[in-house]
Design a protein around this motif. Structure first.
Motif, PDB file in Angstrom:
ATOM      1  N   HIS A 241      39.909  46.410  45.219  1.00  0.00           N
ATOM      2  CA  HIS A 241      39.736  45.021  45.659  1.00  0.00           C
ATOM      3  C   HIS A 241      39.424  44.117  44.469  1.00  0.00           C
ATOM      4  N   LEU A 242      38.521  44.558  43.608  1.00  0.00           N
ATOM      5  CA  LEU A 242      38.178  43.784  42.421  1.00  0.00           C
ATOM      6  C   LEU A 242      39.395  43.589  41.528  1.00  0.00           C
ATOM      7  N   GLN A 243      40.143  44.647  41.317  1.00  0.00           N
ATOM      8  CA  GLN A 243      41.317  44.568  40.455  1.00  0.00           C
ATOM      9  C   GLN A 243      42.363  43.599  41.024  1.00  0.00           C
ATOM     10  N   LYS A 244      42.572  43.710  42.324  1.00  0.00           N
ATOM     11  CA  LYS A 244      43.588  42.853  42.973  1.00  0.00           C
ATOM     12  C   LYS A 244      43.169  41.386  42.951  1.00  0.00           C
ATOM     13  N   GLN A 245      41.908  41.128  43.262  1.00  0.00           N
ATOM     14  CA  GLN A 245      41.430  39.743  43.276  1.00  0.00           C
ATOM     15  C   GLN A 245      41.478  39.119  41.882  1.00  0.00           C
ATOM     16  N   ALA A 246      41.250  39.923  40.885  1.00  0.00           N
ATOM     17  CA  ALA A 246      41.159  39.411  39.512  1.00  0.00           C
ATOM     18  C   ALA A 246      42.483  38.875  38.991  1.00  0.00           C
ATOM     19  N   ILE A 247      43.574  39.443  39.430  1.00  0.00           N
ATOM     20  CA  ILE A 247      44.859  39.062  38.846  1.00  0.00           C
ATOM     21  C   ILE A 247      45.544  37.936  39.603  1.00  0.00           C
ATOM     22  N   ARG A 248      44.935  37.439  40.678  1.00  0.00           N
ATOM     23  CA  ARG A 248      45.517  36.320  41.408  1.00  0.00           C
ATOM     24  C   ARG A 248      45.017  34.993  40.891  1.00  0.00           C
TER      25      ARG A 248
END
Length: 248
Positions: A241-248
């Motif tokens: 979740h952290l990784q996905k949110q970070a790249i948006r």
């Protein structure tokens, strides 16, 4: 349109690809590049991604003759993640123009040893490549052959002596992320070339092409290809979740 590594957008092929397809239509092919495959043919003679993709498209679409596949950007051999290819020369030309005009956006995730001096920052260096040794060094500005390299980094979290970073790449120099981060005392996990003092042979480099964004060369629609790194160490020290949110 956003294409994640959980499915295919665009027009699907006639059969299943041997690669994880993020996006495909008549003009483009977006895939997840597997680690440890060279993008182009190199001195090793190992199977290269460009040739494998041509074979893949030829088989799936039952195409006679040669298949066109245009290389628009590159990833180092040990690096995996989102990558876009052009299926026509017109698409290749227009995507290359997007790269030149900076409307082609690339975001990486990486895990480094230690922690950068600030929670976010911009690194600007002059890099010089030695083609014989395939190594890049930071040199003084104005050095003959040197090229300016710029990236922005953001710290996403730290654990067990490692730091997860988001990298916005503003120039596309050879080995850029690896060299610039090593230059501030934060070599990438697994990078034998620029972090041999802290990494062990056989470790997989923790650098991943997480997002590639660009205007579609024909429709002009904004396309985003998103791919998250594997849930293996050291990536699994932080949530998906952290990784996905970070790249948006």
């Amino acid at each position: 349109m956003t294409a994640h590594n959980s499915g295919t957008a665009g027009v699907p092929g006639e059969g299943n690809s041997r690669f994880e397809v993020l996006y495909e239509d008549n003009h483009l092919l977006g895939i997840v590049k597997p680690v440890n495959i060279p993008v182009q043919e190199d001195a090793t003679g190992d199977a290269d991604l460009l040739s494998l993709l041509k074979e893949d498209v030829k088989e799936r679409f039952n195409k006679p003759g040669n298949v066109y596949m245009g290389l628009v950007h590159r990833l180092d051999r040990p690096v995996g993640g989102a990558m876009i290819f052009a299926k026509t020369s017109k698409a290749a030309s227009r995507l290359s123009e997007s790269v030149r005009t900076h409307s082609f956006h690339k975001v990486y995730l990486t895990v480094v040893h230690g922690q950068p001096p600030a929670s976010q920052g911009r690194l600007i260096n002059t890099l010089l490549k030695d083609a014989k040794s395939n190594t890049v060094t930071i040199v003084r500005k104005g050095t003959p052959g040197g090229k300016e390299a710029i990236l922005d980094y953001t710290v996403l979290g730290s654990a067990e002596g490692y730091t997860l970073l988001k990298i916005d790449l503003l120039t596309g120099r050879s080995h850029q992320i690896r060299v610039q981060l090593a230059g501030i005392g934060c070599p990438l996990f697994g990078d034998q070339k620029y972090g041999s003092a802290v990494n062990r042979p056989g470790q997989q480099i923790a650098l991943w092409s997480a997002l590639v964004g660009f205007p579609h060369p024909v429709t002009k629609e904004e396309i985003e290809l998103i791919s998250l790194p594997p849930q293996t160490f050291p990536w699994n020290l932080w949530s998906r979740h952290l990784q996905k949110q970070a790249i948006r």
